[in-house]
Write a protein that holds these residues in place. Structure first.
Motif, PDB file in Angstrom:
ATOM      1  N   SER A 354      82.343  37.968  42.437  1.00 26.15           N
ATOM      2  CA  SER A 354      82.420  38.422  41.047  1.00 26.15           C
ATOM      3  C   SER A 354      81.353  37.725  40.219  1.00 26.15           C
ATOM      4  CB  SER A 354      83.800  38.175  40.438  1.00 26.15           C
ATOM      5  OG  SER A 354      84.489  37.227  41.145  1.00 26.15           O
ATOM      6  N   ALA A 355      80.924  38.429  39.181  1.00 29.89           N
ATOM      7  CA  ALA A 355      79.857  37.892  38.334  1.00 29.89           C
ATOM      8  C   ALA A 355      80.439  36.864  37.376  1.00 29.89           C
ATOM      9  CB  ALA A 355      79.211  39.033  37.568  1.00 29.89           C
ATOM     10  N   ASN A 356      79.704  35.781  37.178  1.00 31.09           N
ATOM     11  CA  ASN A 356      80.075  34.732  36.242  1.00 31.09           C
ATOM     12  C   ASN A 356      79.319  35.021  34.935  1.00 31.09           C
ATOM     13  OD1 ASN A 356      80.763  32.363  35.014  1.00 31.09           O
ATOM     14  ND2 ASN A 356      79.671  31.026  36.463  1.00 31.09           N
ATOM     15  N   ARG A 357      79.897  35.905  34.128  1.00 31.44           N
ATOM     16  CA  ARG A 357      79.208  36.544  33.007  1.00 31.44           C
ATOM     17  C   ARG A 357      78.445  35.575  32.085  1.00 31.44           C
ATOM     18  NH1 ARG A 357      79.150  41.306  29.756  1.00 31.44           N
ATOM     19  NH2 ARG A 357      80.277  42.494  31.286  1.00 31.44           N
ATOM     20  N   PRO A 358      79.031  34.463  31.640  1.00 28.33           N
ATOM     21  CA  PRO A 358      78.301  33.617  30.672  1.00 28.33           C
ATOM     22  C   PRO A 358      76.963  33.081  31.199  1.00 28.33           C
ATOM     23  CG  PRO A 358      80.618  32.964  30.835  1.00 28.33           C
ATOM     24  CD  PRO A 358      80.379  33.957  31.914  1.00 28.33           C
ATOM     25  N   THR A 359      76.816  32.986  32.532  1.00 27.33           N
ATOM     26  CA  THR A 359      75.558  32.439  33.080  1.00 27.33           C
ATOM     27  C   THR A 359      74.489  33.519  33.226  1.00 27.33           C
ATOM     28  OG1 THR A 359      76.227  32.843  35.361  1.00 27.33           O
ATOM     29  CG2 THR A 359      76.836  30.711  34.435  1.00 27.33           C
ATOM     30  N   ILE A 360      74.893  34.782  33.066  1.00 32.69           N
ATOM     31  CA  ILE A 360      74.001  35.907  33.377  1.00 32.69           C
ATOM     32  C   ILE A 360      73.635  36.727  32.150  1.00 32.69           C
ATOM     33  CG2 ILE A 360      74.056  38.182  34.519  1.00 32.69           C
ATOM     34  CD1 ILE A 360      75.659  36.934  36.757  1.00 32.69           C
ATOM     35  N   GLU A 361      74.562  36.855  31.236  1.00 32.72           N
ATOM     36  CA  GLU A 361      74.446  37.788  30.110  1.00 32.72           C
ATOM     37  C   GLU A 361      73.158  37.562  29.308  1.00 32.72           C
ATOM     38  OE1 GLU A 361      77.943  37.725  27.720  1.00 32.72           O
ATOM     39  OE2 GLU A 361      77.726  39.845  27.218  1.00 32.72           O
ATOM     40  N   GLY A 362      72.410  38.630  29.110  1.00 34.98           N
ATOM     41  CA  GLY A 362      71.177  38.570  28.310  1.00 34.98           C
ATOM     42  C   GLY A 362      70.018  37.896  29.025  1.00 34.98           C
ATOM     43  N   LYS A 363      70.185  37.535  30.310  1.00 37.26           N
ATOM     44  CA  LYS A 363      69.144  36.754  31.020  1.00 37.26           C
ATOM     45  C   LYS A 363      68.339  37.613  31.987  1.00 37.26           C
ATOM     46  CE  LYS A 363      71.058  32.466  29.967  1.00 37.26           C
ATOM     47  NZ  LYS A 363      72.233  31.940  30.629  1.00 37.26           N
ATOM     48  N   ARG A 364      67.140  37.110  32.285  1.00 36.67           N
ATOM     49  CA  ARG A 364      66.353  37.677  33.387  1.00 36.67           C
ATOM     50  C   ARG A 364      66.756  36.886  34.635  1.00 36.67           C
ATOM     51  NH1 ARG A 364      60.669  36.354  30.961  1.00 36.67           N
ATOM     52  NH2 ARG A 364      61.891  34.493  30.603  1.00 36.67           N
TER      53      ARG A 364
END
Ligand code: SF4
Length: 493
Positions: A354-364
Motif C-alpha cells: 500500500s502507498a504511504n501517501r504523506p511521503t509521496i503526495e505532490g512529489k516526483r
C-alpha cells in the motif's frame, strides 16, 4: 519445466519465484532441530513444501515431509521427536518441475543395495526428460514427477561399488544446475554442478557440537544455527563428510564458473554472502550504478519492498535524493481469505503493497524495483503511487531487462510472456504507465560486482535471462537426444 499456475487466486504470478533451499548436518546433537532452523532461514527459497530425513545412531532413517511453511511442518514436538539421529538433510521446495504433491517433496529417499540414501536438490536438470525416457525404457519406475529423481535412478543402475563413485557416475550423466546434499549411513555428501550455477556453502559448528560440518544453500542458514562459514563448495566439487572429517573430490576438472547473477539481485537473502561477496552491499552498489547511469530529477526515492530496498538505498546515497518508505508491504499475505470476484480482483496488489501517501503526495517519485517480468505488478504499483498523489513516477530497475526464461532452477514465465522480450524500454514505460523507465546496464551490473565490464568470452556468471547466453545445453528443450551422455554405455549395457 513449465511454470506452475499460481494456487492463489489473488496472485497474477508476475515475478520470479525462488528455487529451493537445501541443508545438511553430520554428527551433531539435535540434527533435526538444526536442520529445521536452517530451512527456516532458507524459507525465502521455497514456501510450498519442506522435508527432513535423519539418520539415527542405529543406522535407521526417519523422515517427515509436508506441504506449507517450515514452521507449520516442523513446529510439532511429536514430529521433531520422531526425527532421531545426529545426521540430517533437509529441503525447502519451490516447485520448478513436477506438480506440488507430497510425493514430490524432498529429500527423496531410496533403499539401495548399499543401504538408504536421502537426496535433496536445488536446481534444474536440462536433460532430465531425455534421461528419464531412457531410464524408463530400462525398467526404472519413477515415483515422483520431479527431475531430481533422475539422480536416484542413475545411482541405482550404476555398476560402481561404492556410493560416492555411483554418485559421480550419475553426475557425469546429468546436465543442468544442481546443488545437492545427500545422506547415507556412511557420510553426508554435498555437490555442485561443474559451473556452480546454484549456491552451496560449507560451515562448521563450534567445539561444543564437536565441530560438526554443515552444508547449506546460503550463509544465512549457517548463521541461524551458529555455524562458522568455512567456504563455498566449489563448482564441480563433491565434498564427502564422515567421521574421519572432510574429503574433497573434483571429478570434472576445471571449467568456467557461471554462478547465477540473479542471486545477487533478488534471490538470496540480503544478509547472505555468496561466493565471497556480501549480497546486501552488492545490491547497494547496483543501486548506486543505476543512479549514475539513469539519473532523473526527483524529490524522493521509494523502494518496492522488500527486494528493492537495498538498491534504492544505494540509489539514494549516490543521487543525494531522500529515501522514503513510500510503499508499505503487508508481510502476512498467505493464502487468500476472500475469494475474489472480478470487480475486486484488481485490488489484489493492495493486499501486498500500500502507498504511504504523506511521503509521496505532490512529489516526483523514483520507484526502485529489482526486475520486471510480465509487467503487471509494475503497472499496478505505478498506478497506486499516482493515485496516492505522486506528480511524476519514474521506474528504475536494478537488473537488466529480462528477455529470456531461466532453465536452471528459477521459475520464470515462457519467453513470450516476458515484457522485455517483446517491447523496447520506451514501450515498456508506456505499458506500465511510468513517466520514464530505466534498467541497469549489463556492464553496470558487472561493475557493481567488481568487474570492469562483462567479458563475453568468460563472464564468470550465468546471466542467460538477460543475454540468452545459455552456457549449459538445453537438451530437453532443443530435442537433442544424442547429447544424452553415457547413460547406458557407462553401465556396460
Ligand atoms: Fe540465474 Fe538468470 Fe541464469 Fe537462471 S538464467 S540461473 S535466473 S542468471
Amino acid at each position: 519445466m513449465q511454470p506452475l499456475p499460481s494456487t492463489n487466486p489473488w496472485d497474477d504470478d508476475d515475478g520470479f519465484h525462488e528455487e529451493c533451499g537445501v541443508f545438511g548436518v553430520w554428527n551433531a546433537t539435535d540434527a533435526a532441530a538444526l536442520t529445521a532452523l536452517g530451512l527456516h532461514a532458507l524459507q525465502h527459497r521455497g514456501q510450498e513444501a519442506s522435508g527432513i530425513v535423519t539418520l539415527s545412531e542405529k543406522g535407521g532413517f526417519h523422515a517427515h515431509r509436508g506441504l506449507g511453511l517450515v514452521g507449520d511442518i516442523f513446529g510439532d514436538a511429536k514430529v521433531m521427536a520422531g526425527l532421531k539421529g545426529r545426521c540430517a538433510v533437509g529441503h525447502n521446495r519451490y516447485a520448478t518441475t513436477g506438480e506440488t504433491a507430497l510425493r514430490n517433496v524432498q529429500p527423496l529417499f531410496a533403499d539401495f543395495e548399499f543401504g538408504g540414501l536421502a537426496v535433496a536438490h536445488n536446481g534444474n536438470l536440462t536433460n532430465a526428460s531425455t534421461l528419464k525416457r531412457a531410464l524408463v525404457r530400462r525398467g526404472c519406475l519413477f515415483q515422483s514427477t520431479t527431475d531430481s529423481e533422475v539422480f536416484v535412478h542413475l545411482i541405482a543402475i550404476s555398476l560402481y561399488a561404492n556410493v560416492v563413485d555411483r554418485l559421480i557416475d550419475a553426475l557425469k550423466q546429468v546436465q543442468g544446475a544442481y546443488s545437492l546434499v545427500a545422506l547415507h549411513d556412511g557420510a553426508l555428501i554435498g555437490a555442485r554442478d561443474p559451473m556452480g550455477v546454484r549456491p552451496l556453502v560449507l560451515g562448521r559448528l563450534g567445539a561444543a557440537e564437536g565441530g560438526a560440518y554443515v552444508l547449506a544453500s546460503e550463509t544465512c542458514a549457517l548463521d541461524i544455527v551458529g555455524a562458522e562459514f568455512i567456504r563455498d563448495v566449489e563448482p564441480g566439487e563433491i565434498v564427502v563428510i564422515d567421521n574421519n572429517g572432510l574429503r574433497s573430490i573434483k571429478p570434472f576438472g576445471r571449467g568456467q564458473s557461471r554462478f547465477c547473477i540473479f542471486e545477487y539481485i533478488y534471490f538470496a537473502r540480503p544478509d547472505s554472502v555468496m561466493e565471497g561477496t556480501p549480497v546486501y552491499g552488492t545490491r547497494k552498489r547496483i543501486g548506486a550504478e543505476l543512479a549514475r547511469e539513469s539519473h532523473v530529477e526527483a524529490d524522493v526515492i521509494v523502494p518496492v519492498p522488500d527486494s528493492g530496498v537495498p538498491a534504492a538505498m544505494g540509489y539514494a546515497a549516490e543521487s543525494g535524493i531522500p529515501f522514503e518508505l513510500g510503499i508499505i508491504r503487508n508481510h502476512y499475505v498467505g493464502r487468500t481469505f476472500i475469494e475474489p470476484t472480478d470487480q475486486i480482483r484488481h485490488l489484489g496488489v493492495k493486499l501486498k503493497h500500500s502507498a504511504n501517501r504523506p511521503t509521496i503526495e505532490g512529489k516526483r517519485v523514483i520507484l526502485v524495483d529489482d526486475s520486471i517480468v510480465r509487467g503487471t505488478t509494475s503497472k499496478k504499483i505505478v498506478e497506486m503511487v499516482r493515485q496516492a498523489g505522486a506528480r511524476e513516477v519514474h521506474m528504475r530497475i536494478s537488473s537488466p531487462p529480462t528477455t529470456h526464461s531461466c532453465f536452471y532452477g528459477i521459475d520464470t514465465p515462457e519467453r513470450e510472456k516476458l515484457l522485455a522480450a517483446k517491447h523496447d524500454v520506451e514501450e515498456m514505460a508506456r505499458i506500465i504507465g511510468a513517466d520514464s523507465l530505466a534498467f541497469i546496464s549489463l556492464d553496470g551490473l558487472y561493475r557493481a560486482l567488481g568487474h570492469a565490464k562483462r567479458d563475453a568470452g568468460n563472464p564468470g556468471y550465468c546471466d542467460a535471462c538477460f543475454t540468452g547466453d545459455y552456457a549449459i545445453p538445453l537438451t530437453d528443450l532443443e530435442g537433442h537426444p544424442e547429447r544424452v551422455p553415457v547413460l547406458l554405455a557407462a553401465n556396460g549395457q
